[in-house]
Design a protein around this motif. Structure first.
Motif, mmCIF file in Angstrom:
data_model
loop_
_atom_site.group_PDB
_atom_site.id
_atom_site.type_symbol
_atom_site.label_atom_id
_atom_site.label_comp_id
_atom_site.label_asym_id
_atom_site.label_seq_id
_atom_site.Cartn_x
_atom_site.Cartn_y
_atom_site.Cartn_z
ATOM 1 N N LYS A 8 0.833 -1.194 -0.090
ATOM 2 C CA LYS A 8 0.019 0.169 -0.004
ATOM 3 C C LYS A 8 0.914 1.254 0.035
ATOM 4 C CE LYS A 8 -4.497 1.885 0.983
ATOM 5 N NZ LYS A 8 -4.666 2.960 2.074
ATOM 6 N N ILE A 9 0.529 2.006 -1.066
ATOM 7 C CA ILE A 9 1.374 3.225 -0.949
ATOM 8 C C ILE A 9 0.349 4.531 -1.032
ATOM 9 C CG2 ILE A 9 3.252 4.777 -2.217
ATOM 10 C CD1 ILE A 9 4.272 2.250 -3.442
ATOM 11 N N GLY A 10 0.314 5.205 0.013
ATOM 12 C CA GLY A 10 -0.768 6.173 0.111
ATOM 13 C C GLY A 10 -2.275 5.411 -0.276
ATOM 14 N N ASP A 11 -2.994 6.172 -1.197
ATOM 15 C CA ASP A 11 -4.068 5.531 -1.596
ATOM 16 C C ASP A 11 -4.007 4.354 -2.635
ATOM 17 O OD1 ASP A 11 -6.082 8.730 -1.627
ATOM 18 O OD2 ASP A 11 -5.768 7.381 -0.234
ATOM 19 N N PHE A 12 -3.010 4.117 -2.768
ATOM 20 C CA PHE A 12 -2.959 3.160 -4.139
ATOM 21 C C PHE A 12 -2.213 1.812 -3.519
ATOM 22 C CE2 PHE A 12 -3.988 6.525 -6.430
ATOM 23 C CZ PHE A 12 -3.208 7.594 -6.406
ATOM 24 N N LEU A 13 -2.577 0.896 -4.363
ATOM 25 C CA LEU A 13 -1.855 -0.502 -4.164
ATOM 26 C C LEU A 13 -0.979 -0.795 -5.051
ATOM 27 C CD1 LEU A 13 -4.996 -2.838 -3.194
ATOM 28 C CD2 LEU A 13 -3.154 -2.242 -1.638
ATOM 29 N N LEU A 14 0.248 -1.202 -5.044
ATOM 30 C CA LEU A 14 1.412 -1.591 -5.826
ATOM 31 C C LEU A 14 1.567 -3.269 -5.747
ATOM 32 C CD1 LEU A 14 3.580 -0.953 -7.739
ATOM 33 C CD2 LEU A 14 4.999 -0.470 -5.638
ATOM 34 N N VAL A 15 1.490 -3.858 -7.054
ATOM 35 C CA VAL A 15 1.680 -5.103 -7.273
ATOM 36 C C VAL A 15 2.921 -5.119 -8.263
ATOM 37 C CG1 VAL A 15 0.846 -7.475 -7.984
ATOM 38 C CG2 VAL A 15 -0.704 -5.490 -7.475
ATOM 39 N N THR A 16 3.778 -5.855 -7.681
ATOM 40 C CA THR A 16 5.206 -6.130 -8.743
ATOM 41 C C THR A 16 5.291 -7.503 -8.997
ATOM 42 O OG1 THR A 16 6.204 -4.221 -7.471
ATOM 43 C CG2 THR A 16 7.635 -5.609 -8.712
ATOM 44 N N VAL A 17 4.996 -7.620 -10.358
ATOM 45 C CA VAL A 17 4.971 -9.217 -10.765
ATOM 46 C C VAL A 17 6.161 -9.648 -11.138
ATOM 47 C CG1 VAL A 17 4.131 -10.811 -12.226
ATOM 48 C CG2 VAL A 17 2.625 -9.024 -11.557
ATOM 49 N N GLN A 18 6.902 -10.573 -10.303
ATOM 50 C CA GLN A 18 8.207 -10.906 -10.335
ATOM 51 C C GLN A 18 8.536 -12.381 -11.015
ATOM 52 O OE1 GLN A 18 10.298 -9.324 -7.043
ATOM 53 N NE2 GLN A 18 11.260 -7.701 -8.373
ATOM 54 N N VAL A 19 7.398 -13.249 -10.787
ATOM 55 C CA VAL A 19 7.683 -14.389 -10.978
ATOM 56 C C VAL A 19 7.073 -14.853 -12.285
ATOM 57 C CG1 VAL A 19 7.912 -15.288 -8.560
ATOM 58 C CG2 VAL A 19 5.724 -15.157 -9.673
ATOM 59 N N ASP A 20 7.468 -16.059 -12.726
ATOM 60 C CA ASP A 20 6.637 -16.531 -13.759
ATOM 61 C C ASP A 20 5.630 -17.306 -13.262
ATOM 62 O OD1 ASP A 20 8.014 -18.516 -16.738
ATOM 63 O OD2 ASP A 20 6.247 -17.149 -16.525
ATOM 64 N N MET A 21 4.393 -16.470 -13.429
ATOM 65 C CA MET A 21 3.282 -17.037 -12.887
ATOM 66 C C MET A 21 2.391 -18.257 -13.621
ATOM 67 S SD MET A 21 0.935 -13.845 -11.771
ATOM 68 C CE MET A 21 1.192 -13.090 -13.336
ATOM 69 N N HIS A 22 2.293 -18.973 -12.723
ATOM 70 C CA HIS A 22 1.261 -20.168 -13.261
ATOM 71 C C HIS A 22 -0.327 -19.707 -13.271
ATOM 72 C CE1 HIS A 22 0.777 -21.638 -9.424
ATOM 73 N NE2 HIS A 22 1.907 -21.867 -9.022
ATOM 74 N N ASP A 23 -1.043 -20.486 -13.784
ATOM 75 C CA ASP A 23 -2.476 -19.813 -13.830
ATOM 76 C C ASP A 23 -3.155 -19.709 -12.590
ATOM 77 O OD1 ASP A 23 -3.661 -21.315 -17.034
ATOM 78 O OD2 ASP A 23 -1.932 -19.999 -16.506
ATOM 79 N N ARG A 24 -2.847 -20.585 -11.595
ATOM 80 C CA ARG A 24 -3.555 -20.312 -10.234
ATOM 81 C C ARG A 24 -3.221 -19.391 -9.485
ATOM 82 N NH1 ARG A 24 -2.472 -25.654 -9.660
ATOM 83 N NH2 ARG A 24 -0.574 -25.220 -8.396
ATOM 84 N N LEU A 25 -1.778 -19.078 -9.513
ATOM 85 C CA LEU A 25 -1.157 -17.784 -9.037
ATOM 86 C C LEU A 25 -1.625 -16.473 -9.434
ATOM 87 C CD1 LEU A 25 0.798 -17.274 -6.732
ATOM 88 C CD2 LEU A 25 2.419 -16.846 -8.512
ATOM 89 N N ALA A 26 -1.964 -16.582 -10.667
ATOM 90 C CA ALA A 26 -2.652 -15.300 -11.347
ATOM 91 C C ALA A 26 -4.095 -14.982 -10.948
ATOM 92 C CB ALA A 26 -2.619 -15.514 -13.040
ATOM 93 N N VAL A 27 -4.939 -16.210 -10.830
ATOM 94 C CA VAL A 27 -6.139 -16.077 -10.330
ATOM 95 C C VAL A 27 -5.966 -15.430 -8.788
ATOM 96 C CG1 VAL A 27 -8.253 -17.453 -9.503
ATOM 97 C CG2 VAL A 27 -7.072 -17.697 -11.857
ATOM 98 N N ALA A 28 -5.221 -16.197 -8.131
ATOM 99 C CA ALA A 28 -4.882 -15.760 -6.648
ATOM 100 C C ALA A 28 -4.664 -14.302 -6.475
ATOM 101 C CB ALA A 28 -3.799 -16.503 -6.048
ATOM 102 N N LEU A 29 -3.785 -13.852 -7.463
ATOM 103 C CA LEU A 29 -3.741 -12.394 -7.425
ATOM 104 C C LEU A 29 -4.689 -11.455 -7.754
ATOM 105 C CD1 LEU A 29 -1.557 -10.101 -7.423
ATOM 106 C CD2 LEU A 29 -1.203 -10.392 -9.773
#
Lengths: 131, 135, 233
Positions: A8-29
């Motif tokens: 959380k940065i101020g009013d915003f949410l920051l997501v940094t995608v760094q891994v090679d995601m498999h589908d389940r991980l993407a859905v979890a995100l």
């Protein structure tokens, strides 16, 4: 199962995608983000994909889903840091990421989110800014 | 034309799609493809590998390094024993421009490759090959 | 000399066999050196083939009593030296080709520099005819520069481009689309009347791409988009 961290940065949410995601991980995100937007009353989401050297149709759809859900929750989404070869490949693929704003980096992304907030006129009394 | 090197990778679960991407990447780097060409073949592989797992009920991918007169390339063949594709033409034309109804990614994979070959019969599974030559 | 070694390790007159590898290497080096010194391929090949005379002389003396053997070994010697001579010509050609290729690369890099007009505003003045492969390289350079200089505005100026075909127009549009995906906007400037006509005739859809007649106009627009203006002192 590992999950992608949200910051959380101020009013915003920051997501940094760094891994090679498999589908389940993407859905979890997607699920995590939706939940956090509500619980933190975030007004914007920044998705940093500068570490991704592949964006396929599944990731593209994920980004679109996130942007769509965020908008329903009154938060804008900006995707930042797309690599040139990824952009070129997406254009060849025919994937245009409609409805998704993009910026070069996190700083620019923040500027864009702030400007978007001003445009839509962040209401001071929408009942949600209780604390 | 000769096959310089080949290997097979099973595609049974989602993690296999990630493994396939990584293996295709390392072979693409070894082949000497430039960055954009690497990205194209890995992206196409991701699409087709996912299809094999999700729609094909699981299968495998064969990676081959090809040597033809004066040029080298990489061929990826995705095979599954799934339900097969009923209308190949329609599947190919459902590209992302139409919002991706069937989600098959075939048109996309074809656009990202130099050569594309598909064989599929309902009830008899699907076999798709893509080739990218080193420029 | 390497010739003797090669002959002793191989029993055929086929110089592509492994036993001849070292000699071929020596000749390749020799050919490249001579090319660098300005010798023509004929001169180099002739030099190699000039070994025939002393060789035949030697063979004549060795096989003075055996005309059949003399004929056979003379033929073999001729075959070998011809192959080696031609090999030097082959190496010469390949060397010239790689020099040309390298020069083309350098020319490409020199002729399409990406210029930073202002913080966050890049200009890419394209000069000369664009072929498909050159356009692709140039466009990739622009996208890399957009990331490196953190520029969200790029002006692609085609004033210096005499003609544009469908393929080049498509590459231009793809580049603009890719830049957009990355978070940068492009303005295409310097579209001459002839090119504008070609674009219409080819049915290329510029869509939402902003175009300006001159680089100056494009720069003015870019400044405006960034809420900047140039004032007099």
């Amino acid at each position: 199962m590992d999950r992608i961290p949200l910051l959380k940065i101020g009013d915003f949410l920051l997501v940094t995608v760094q891994v090679d995601m498999h589908d389940r991980l993407a859905v979890a995100l997607q699920d995590d983000l939706t939940e956090r937007i509500v619980s933190t009353r975030a007004r914007g989401v920044l998705i940093d994909i500068s570490a991704l050297d592949i964006v396929d149709s599944f990731i593209g759809r994920m980004l679109g889903n996130i942007a769509g859900m965020a908008r329903i929750l009154d938060a804008e989404t900006v995707v930042v840091g797309m690599q040139p070869s990824v952009a070129i490949t997406l254009v060849e693929l025919g994937l245009s990421l409609p409805g998704i704003r993009t910026a070069l980096n996190i700083d620019r992304g923040m500027e864009l989110l702030k400007a978007a907030r001003e445009e839509t006129g962040a209401s001071a009394s929408d009942g949600r800014e209780a604390d | 034309m000769t096959v310089e090197k080949q290997t097979e990778l099973p595609l049974k679960a989602q993690e296999d799609v990630v493994s396939a991407r990584q293996l295709v990447r390392s072979w693409a780097v070894e082949l000497g493809l430039n960055l954009v060409d690497q990205t194209k073949i890995i992206t196409a592989a991701s699409e087709l590998a996912r299809n094999a797992v999700i729609y094909g009920g699981g299968g495998l991918v064969r990676l081959e390094i090809l040597l033809d007169t004066g040029k080298r390339g990489m061929r990826l063949t995705f095979e599954d024993r799934g339900p097969g594709i009923l209308d190949i033409e329609r599947a190919m034309s459902d590209g992302y421009t139409t919002g991706n109804g069937l989600g098959l990614g075939l048109g996309g994979a074809k656009r990202l490759s130099h050569e594309f070959f598909i064989e599929s019969k309902p009830g008899a599974g699907t076999r798709i090959s893509i080739v990218r030559w080193k420029s | 000399m390497g010739l003797r070694d090669a002959l002793s390790t191989s029993d055929s007159a086929d110089t592509t066999q492994p036993g001849w590898a070292r000699l071929r290497e020596m000749l390749a080096e020799f050919s490249k050196q001579r090319a660098a010194l300005g010798f023509t391929p004929t001169e180099t090949a002739t030099f190699v083939m000039s070994f025939k005379e002393p060789l035949f002389e030697r063979l004549r003396r060795e096989y003075a009593d055996d005309p059949a053997a003399l004929a056979e070994s003379t033929w073999e010697a001729t075959e070998i030296l011809d192959q080696l001579g031609l090999y030097t010509v082959e190496i010469y050609t390949k060397t010239r080709e790689s020099v040309i290729l390298r020069q083309q690369q350098e020319l490409l890099e020199l002729s399409t520099p990406v210029v930073e007009l202002w913080t966050g505003i890049l200009a890419l003045p394209l000069i000369g005819t664009l072929d498909s492969s050159r356009t692709q390289v140039v466009m990739q350079n622009l996208l890399e520069a957009i990331v490196a200089r953190e520029a969200d505005l790029a002006i692609i100026d085609i004033t210096g481009v005499p003609t544009v075909d469908t393929l080049v127009a498509q590459h231009l549009l793809k580049t603009v689309a890719a830049a957009r995906l990355m978070g940068a906007d492009c303005i295409i400037s310097g579209i001459r009347p002839q090119i504008a006509q070609t674009i219409i005739h080819l049915g290329v859809d510029l869509g939402a791409v902003i175009t300006k007649a001159t680089l100056a106009d494009a720069f003015r627009l870019a400044l405006k988009k960034k809420n900047l203006s140039i004032g007099a002192r």
